[in-house]
Structure formats: C-alpha cells, structure tokens
Design a protein around this motif. Structure first.
Motif, PDB file in Angstrom:
ATOM      1  N   ALA A   1      12.373 -22.989  49.552  1.00 53.94           N
ATOM      2  CA  ALA A   1      12.410 -22.082  47.882  1.00 53.94           C
ATOM      3  C   ALA A   1      13.126 -22.792  47.089  1.00 53.94           C
ATOM      4  CB  ALA A   1      12.935 -20.510  48.145  1.00 53.94           C
ATOM      5  N   ASP A   2      13.920 -23.362  47.446  1.00 51.95           N
ATOM      6  CA  ASP A   2      14.959 -24.198  46.500  1.00 51.95           C
ATOM      7  C   ASP A   2      14.336 -25.496  46.141  1.00 51.95           C
ATOM      8  OD1 ASP A   2      17.042 -25.173  44.841  1.00 51.95           O
ATOM      9  OD2 ASP A   2      18.234 -25.794  46.563  1.00 51.95           O
ATOM     10  N   LYS A   3      13.236 -25.343  44.951  1.00 51.33           N
ATOM     11  CA  LYS A   3      12.459 -26.505  44.686  1.00 51.33           C
ATOM     12  C   LYS A   3      13.134 -27.601  44.193  1.00 51.33           C
ATOM     13  CE  LYS A   3       8.647 -24.297  45.579  1.00 51.33           C
ATOM     14  NZ  LYS A   3       8.181 -24.465  47.368  1.00 51.33           N
ATOM     15  N   HIS A   4      13.986 -27.239  43.456  1.00 52.29           N
ATOM     16  CA  HIS A   4      15.051 -28.513  42.850  1.00 52.29           C
ATOM     17  C   HIS A   4      16.177 -29.088  43.598  1.00 52.29           C
ATOM     18  CE1 HIS A   4      12.389 -27.541  39.240  1.00 52.29           C
ATOM     19  NE2 HIS A   4      12.735 -26.466  39.141  1.00 52.29           N
ATOM     20  N   ARG A   5      16.439 -28.346  44.898  1.00 54.74           N
ATOM     21  CA  ARG A   5      17.351 -28.847  45.778  1.00 54.74           C
ATOM     22  C   ARG A   5      18.808 -28.600  45.388  1.00 54.74           C
ATOM     23  NH1 ARG A   5      14.074 -28.674  49.508  1.00 54.74           N
ATOM     24  NH2 ARG A   5      12.690 -30.192  50.211  1.00 54.74           N
ATOM     25  N   ARG A   6      19.118 -27.768  44.367  1.00 59.85           N
ATOM     26  CA  ARG A   6      20.140 -27.270  43.930  1.00 59.85           C
ATOM     27  C   ARG A   6      21.127 -26.792  44.675  1.00 59.85           C
ATOM     28  NH1 ARG A   6      18.804 -23.859  40.054  1.00 59.85           N
ATOM     29  NH2 ARG A   6      20.822 -23.610  39.606  1.00 59.85           N
ATOM     30  N   GLY A   7      20.670 -26.000  45.645  1.00 55.95           N
ATOM     31  CA  GLY A   7      21.481 -25.304  46.749  1.00 55.95           C
ATOM     32  C   GLY A   7      21.748 -23.822  46.238  1.00 55.95           C
ATOM     33  N   PHE A   8      20.698 -23.464  45.268  1.00 58.66           N
ATOM     34  CA  PHE A   8      20.946 -22.162  44.689  1.00 58.66           C
ATOM     35  C   PHE A   8      19.634 -21.374  44.876  1.00 58.66           C
ATOM     36  CE2 PHE A   8      24.365 -24.125  42.567  1.00 58.66           C
ATOM     37  CZ  PHE A   8      25.350 -23.155  42.768  1.00 58.66           C
ATOM     38  N   LEU A   9      19.719 -20.309  44.968  1.00 59.71           N
ATOM     39  CA  LEU A   9      18.432 -19.199  44.889  1.00 59.71           C
ATOM     40  C   LEU A   9      18.341 -18.178  44.022  1.00 59.71           C
ATOM     41  CD1 LEU A   9      17.883 -18.826  48.801  1.00 59.71           C
ATOM     42  CD2 LEU A   9      16.435 -20.026  47.212  1.00 59.71           C
ATOM     43  N   PRO A  10      17.455 -18.023  43.048  1.00 63.19           N
ATOM     44  CA  PRO A  10      17.443 -16.933  42.054  1.00 63.19           C
ATOM     45  C   PRO A  10      17.083 -15.791  42.995  1.00 63.19           C
ATOM     46  CG  PRO A  10      15.267 -18.000  41.820  1.00 63.19           C
ATOM     47  CD  PRO A  10      16.149 -18.881  42.930  1.00 63.19           C
ATOM     48  N   ARG A  11      17.693 -14.525  42.488  1.00 62.42           N
ATOM     49  CA  ARG A  11      17.594 -13.177  42.959  1.00 62.42           C
ATOM     50  C   ARG A  11      15.917 -12.905  43.393  1.00 62.42           C
ATOM     51  NH1 ARG A  11      20.305  -8.183  40.824  1.00 62.42           N
ATOM     52  NH2 ARG A  11      19.761  -6.427  42.406  1.00 62.42           N
ATOM     53  N   ALA A  12      15.330 -13.214  42.844  1.00 65.26           N
ATOM     54  CA  ALA A  12      13.533 -12.947  43.452  1.00 65.26           C
ATOM     55  C   ALA A  12      13.320 -13.494  44.633  1.00 65.26           C
ATOM     56  CB  ALA A  12      12.712 -13.147  42.084  1.00 65.26           C
ATOM     57  N   ALA A  13      13.816 -14.845  44.661  1.00 64.84           N
ATOM     58  CA  ALA A  13      13.662 -15.514  45.953  1.00 64.84           C
ATOM     59  C   ALA A  13      14.262 -15.266  47.006  1.00 64.84           C
ATOM     60  CB  ALA A  13      13.739 -17.129  45.599  1.00 64.84           C
ATOM     61  N   PHE A  14      15.684 -14.731  46.769  1.00 68.76           N
ATOM     62  CA  PHE A  14      16.641 -14.113  47.911  1.00 68.76           C
ATOM     63  C   PHE A  14      15.908 -12.774  48.411  1.00 68.76           C
ATOM     64  CE2 PHE A  14      20.132 -11.356  49.071  1.00 68.76           C
ATOM     65  CZ  PHE A  14      20.477 -12.046  49.972  1.00 68.76           C
TER      66      PHE A  14
END
Length: 115
Positions: A23-36
């Motif tokens: 789900a982390d398409k940009h490989r930033r290590g963060f997820l937005p609330r909707a994906a979580f």
C-alpha cells in the motif's frame, strides 16, 4: 488491537506487513488513514468506529493523517526484549564485517540463504 492480533498470530501479522508495504506506493514508510482502515478490514480486524478512532489518534501522534509503519509495528508488538535486542546487535555485528555501520545487500547474501 494486540488482543485481536494474538488470536490469529503470526500469519495475520506477516500478512499485514506485506499489505502495508504494498500500500506504501512511494516507499515512505507511512500509510494514510484510508489505507490503514482498509488493511484492518481486509484482515478482518474489525473494531467499533470509536476504537478505530482511538487507535488512529494513538498512532498518528504527529496529526499528519498518516501513520508510520514502524510505529504501528511497535504499538502492535511492543518493544523488543533486551535479550532479543542483544541478539539482533550480535547478528548485525557479524553482518557488518567491514565495520562501516551499514550492511550492503551483497554482504547479507554472503551470510544468509533464504532457502
């Protein structure tokens, strides 16, 4: 959340990790609330909306509307025991045989076979 995860064990946790990385398409290590929220539903970790909100607020302490995957992992599993930390340090020291403070993938391949 820990109680829910412990019922199904490692299979769910490793599946969540894989799902989060995808789900982390940009490989930033963060997820937005909707994906979580979607990930929790995919793995049938359903919870009342109030509990989800409380979990989100606990994980998103910066109020950026994103959650750090590492922070989520620590919240779900807790910190490593001192014994496990020592084992990880020992393994890292063996992998970092050039003593540079970083371990290239090529060096890991010399020491580890996933077969």
């Amino acid at each position: 959340l820990r109680e829910t995860l412990s019922k199904r064990g490692v299979r769910v946790l490793t599946g969540l990790g894989k799902y989060f990385r995808q789900a982390d398409k940009h490989r930033r290590g963060f997820l937005p609330r909707a994906a979580f929220k979607e990930a929790l539903q995919v793995f049938h970790l359903d919870m009342p909306e109030g509990d989800l909100e409380a979990l989100w607020l606990a994980l998103d302490d910066s109020r950026s509307d994103e959650v750090d995957y590492g922070e989520f992992t620590r919240a779900a599993f807790g910190e490593m025991s001192e014994q496990r930390k020592a084992s990880v340090r020992k393994a890292y020291m063996k992998l970092d045989f050039t003593k540079t403070g970083s371990v290239p993938v090529a060096d890991i391949r010399k020491c580890y076979c996933a077969k």
